[in-house]
Write an enzyme that holds these catalytic residues in place. Structure first.
Site, PDB file in Angstrom:
ATOM      1  CB  ALA A  66     -45.691  24.565 -88.812  1.00 29.19           C
ATOM      2  N   GLY A 111     -43.165  21.474 -85.392  1.00 33.38           N
ATOM      3  CA  GLY A 111     -44.166  20.515 -85.863  1.00 33.38           C
ATOM      4  C   GLY A 111     -43.557  19.179 -86.276  1.00 33.38           C
ATOM      5  CD  GLU A 114     -45.820  20.576 -82.005  1.00 31.46           C
ATOM      6  OE1 GLU A 114     -45.613  21.155 -83.096  1.00 31.46           O
ATOM      7  OE2 GLU A 114     -46.555  21.051 -81.127  1.00 31.46           O
ATOM      8  CD  GLU A 134     -42.823  24.927 -81.687  1.00 32.15           C
ATOM      9  OE1 GLU A 134     -41.890  24.738 -80.877  1.00 32.15           O
ATOM     10  OE2 GLU A 134     -43.393  23.998 -82.281  1.00 32.15           O
TER      11      GLU A 134
HETATM   12  N1  COA Z   1     -40.694  26.809 -92.509  1.00 35.82           N
HETATM   13  C1  COA Z   1     -40.490  27.258 -93.742  1.00 35.82           C
HETATM   14  N2  COA Z   1     -39.317  27.106 -94.392  1.00 35.82           N
HETATM   15  C2  COA Z   1     -38.340  26.455 -93.745  1.00 35.82           C
HETATM   16  C3  COA Z   1     -38.490  25.965 -92.446  1.00 35.82           C
HETATM   17  C4  COA Z   1     -39.751  26.144 -91.820  1.00 35.82           C
HETATM   18  N3  COA Z   1     -40.018  25.680 -90.597  1.00 35.82           N
HETATM   19  N4  COA Z   1     -37.337  25.383 -92.051  1.00 35.82           N
HETATM   20  C5  COA Z   1     -36.485  25.515 -93.088  1.00 35.82           C
HETATM   21  N5  COA Z   1     -37.087  26.166 -94.108  1.00 35.82           N
HETATM   22  C6  COA Z   1     -36.521  26.515 -95.424  1.00 35.82           C
HETATM   23  C7  COA Z   1     -35.610  27.725 -95.333  1.00 35.82           C
HETATM   24  O1  COA Z   1     -36.362  28.915 -95.365  1.00 35.82           O
HETATM   25  C8  COA Z   1     -34.775  27.513 -96.574  1.00 35.82           C
HETATM   26  O2  COA Z   1     -35.505  27.903 -97.701  1.00 35.82           O
HETATM   27  P1  COA Z   1     -34.802  28.798 -98.870  1.00 35.82           P
HETATM   28  O3  COA Z   1     -33.680  27.918 -99.364  1.00 35.82           O
HETATM   29  O4  COA Z   1     -35.885  28.982 -99.872  1.00 35.82           O
HETATM   30  O5  COA Z   1     -34.316  30.032 -98.208  1.00 35.82           O
HETATM   31  C9  COA Z   1     -34.604  26.012 -96.636  1.00 35.82           C
HETATM   32  O6  COA Z   1     -35.684  25.450 -95.875  1.00 35.82           O
HETATM   33  C10 COA Z   1     -33.306  25.512 -96.046  1.00 35.82           C
HETATM   34  O7  COA Z   1     -33.227  25.979 -94.710  1.00 35.82           O
HETATM   35  P2  COA Z   1     -31.963  26.788 -94.125  1.00 35.82           P
HETATM   36  O8  COA Z   1     -32.440  27.615 -92.979  1.00 35.82           O
HETATM   37  O9  COA Z   1     -31.270  27.517 -95.233  1.00 35.82           O
HETATM   38  O10 COA Z   1     -31.037  25.586 -93.634  1.00 35.82           O
HETATM   39  P3  COA Z   1     -29.950  25.642 -92.495  1.00 35.82           P
HETATM   40  O11 COA Z   1     -29.211  24.355 -92.584  1.00 35.82           O
HETATM   41  O12 COA Z   1     -29.162  26.898 -92.565  1.00 35.82           O
HETATM   42  O13 COA Z   1     -30.772  25.682 -91.123  1.00 35.82           O
HETATM   43  C11 COA Z   1     -32.509  24.999 -89.586  1.00 35.82           C
HETATM   44  C12 COA Z   1     -31.557  24.583 -90.733  1.00 35.82           C
HETATM   45  C13 COA Z   1     -33.450  23.804 -89.333  1.00 35.82           C
HETATM   46  C14 COA Z   1     -31.694  25.285 -88.315  1.00 35.82           C
HETATM   47  C15 COA Z   1     -33.309  26.238 -90.006  1.00 35.82           C
HETATM   48  O14 COA Z   1     -33.870  26.016 -91.279  1.00 35.82           O
HETATM   49  C16 COA Z   1     -34.437  26.601 -89.071  1.00 35.82           C
HETATM   50  O15 COA Z   1     -34.190  27.132 -88.003  1.00 35.82           O
HETATM   51  N6  COA Z   1     -35.697  26.319 -89.469  1.00 35.82           N
HETATM   52  C17 COA Z   1     -36.864  26.692 -88.706  1.00 35.82           C
HETATM   53  C18 COA Z   1     -37.036  25.794 -87.504  1.00 35.82           C
HETATM   54  C19 COA Z   1     -38.249  26.209 -86.714  1.00 35.82           C
HETATM   55  O16 COA Z   1     -38.299  27.258 -86.119  1.00 35.82           O
HETATM   56  N7  COA Z   1     -39.268  25.332 -86.708  1.00 35.82           N
HETATM   57  C20 COA Z   1     -40.467  25.562 -85.977  1.00 35.82           C
HETATM   58  C21 COA Z   1     -41.496  26.158 -86.851  1.00 35.82           C
HETATM   59  S1  COA Z   1     -43.030  26.381 -85.956  1.00 35.82           S
END
Ligand code: COA
Length: 258
Positions: A66, A111, A114, A134
């Site tokens: 999400a 999400g 999910e 989460e």
């Molecule tokens: N919500 C909002 N934005 C998200 C996102 C999320 N769940 N997951 C990734 N993004 C965005 C990042 O903020 C970033 O945006 P920006 O370029 O404007 O800063 C962009 O997507 C790229 O992500 P980034 O984190 O730079 O890539 P990465 O390769 O370094 O890391 C992940 C990849 C998936 C490990 C990391 O993005 C992450 O941990 N995301 C969240 C996962 C999460 O907790 N999901 C559950 C949500 S309830």
């Protein structure tokens, strides 16, 4: 309806739905989920759509969860509404009459995981990663993850993944039964279409009955065995049953959609 966050295309009667927020790793905003639900709902009565494939744009993410930036300031009412609406989307996929296959092309976290789990089948590219992180954000999953992960991998492994927040790779997901198949990224859509083509060549009414019966296994207070007895009996009045049995007895291929 014009969509802002998804792309759709119809190929050989298979509706391909792509989450299209690549720069945000296809993170799911409320609007994105609303659009997915709308397109899935519409597809139920669209005679040209025989099955659906849900995937993400790019080679990095199916959906990384999400959209955190959207819900960060939500209060209890907003968060509860967000979760309930999310459940509606997942249930619409899971309980629909048409099969939805998730072609998981990268991160399927929170999400995103999910959403993939709400689909009937999952094919992952070899770079895919699955997880429910989460707990790192101070919340439990809110789109059905605590329930569907248990259904797919069992309580012990589900609790490990939910409590540690650890992500697993595609091969591990395969070994746990979380995905049906792992293929190279370049072959993901073709392989997904191949599996879906096989399914849509079968009797649509029988396929739908299988989905209903299997879903009932997991419904409290519903007797899945009784459901199966009912659906089996009812099938004998269907055109598909007449076609399928006639084709077998006359040594020809059945044609269920004429
Ligand atoms: N919500 C909002 N934005 C998200 C996102 C999320 N769940 N997951 C990734 N993004 C965005 C990042 O903020 C970033 O945006 P920006 O370029 O404007 O800063 C962009 O997507 C790229 O992500 P980034 O984190 O730079 O890539 P990465 O390769 O370094 O890391 C992940 C990849 C998936 C490990 C990391 O993005 C992450 O941990 N995301 C969240 C996962 C999460 O907790 N999901 C559950 C949500 S309830």
């Amino acid at each position: 309806m014009a969509y802002n966050n998804i792309l759709t295309s119809l190929e050989d009667n298979i509706l391909i739905i792509q989450i299209n927020r690549e720069s945000k790793l296809n993170a799911l905003t409320l609007e994105t989920l609303k659009e997915i639900k709308h397109v899935v709902d519409e597809a139920q009565s669209d005679l040209d759509v025989h099955g659906m494939i849900l995937t993400g744009t790019g080679e990095k993410a199916f959906a990384a969860g999400a959209d955190i930036s959207e819900f960060v300031h939500f209060n209890i009412e907003q968060a509860t509404r967000m979760s309930a609406d999310g459940h509606d989307v997942m249930n619409a996929i899971e309980n629909g009459t048409k099969v939805v296959l998730a072609a998981v092309n990268g991160f399927a976290l929170g999400g995103g995981c999910e959403l993939a789990m709400a689909c009937h089948l999952r094919i992952a590219s070899s770079n895919a990663k699955f997880g429910q992180p989460e707990v790192n954000l101070g919340v439990p999953p809110g789109y059905g993850g605590t329930q569907r992960l248990v259904q797919l991998v069992g309580k012990g492994k589900a609790l490990e993944l939910l409590l540690t927040g650890d992500a697993i790779d595609a091969q591990t997901a395969l070994s746990l039964g979380l995905v049906n198949k792992v293929v190279d990224q370049a072959e993901l859509i073709e392989e997904s279409k191949k599996m879906m083509s096989k399914i849509i060549g079968k009797s649509p009414s029988a396929v739908n009955k299988v989905i209903k019966c299997v879903n009932d296994y997991f419904r409290p207070n519903v007797n899945g065995m009784q459901r199966e007895i009912y659906e089996f009996g009812e099938a004998f009045e269907s055109a598909d049953f007449k076609e399928g049995t006639d084709a077998f007895l006359n040594k020809r291929k059945p044609s269920f959609r004429d």
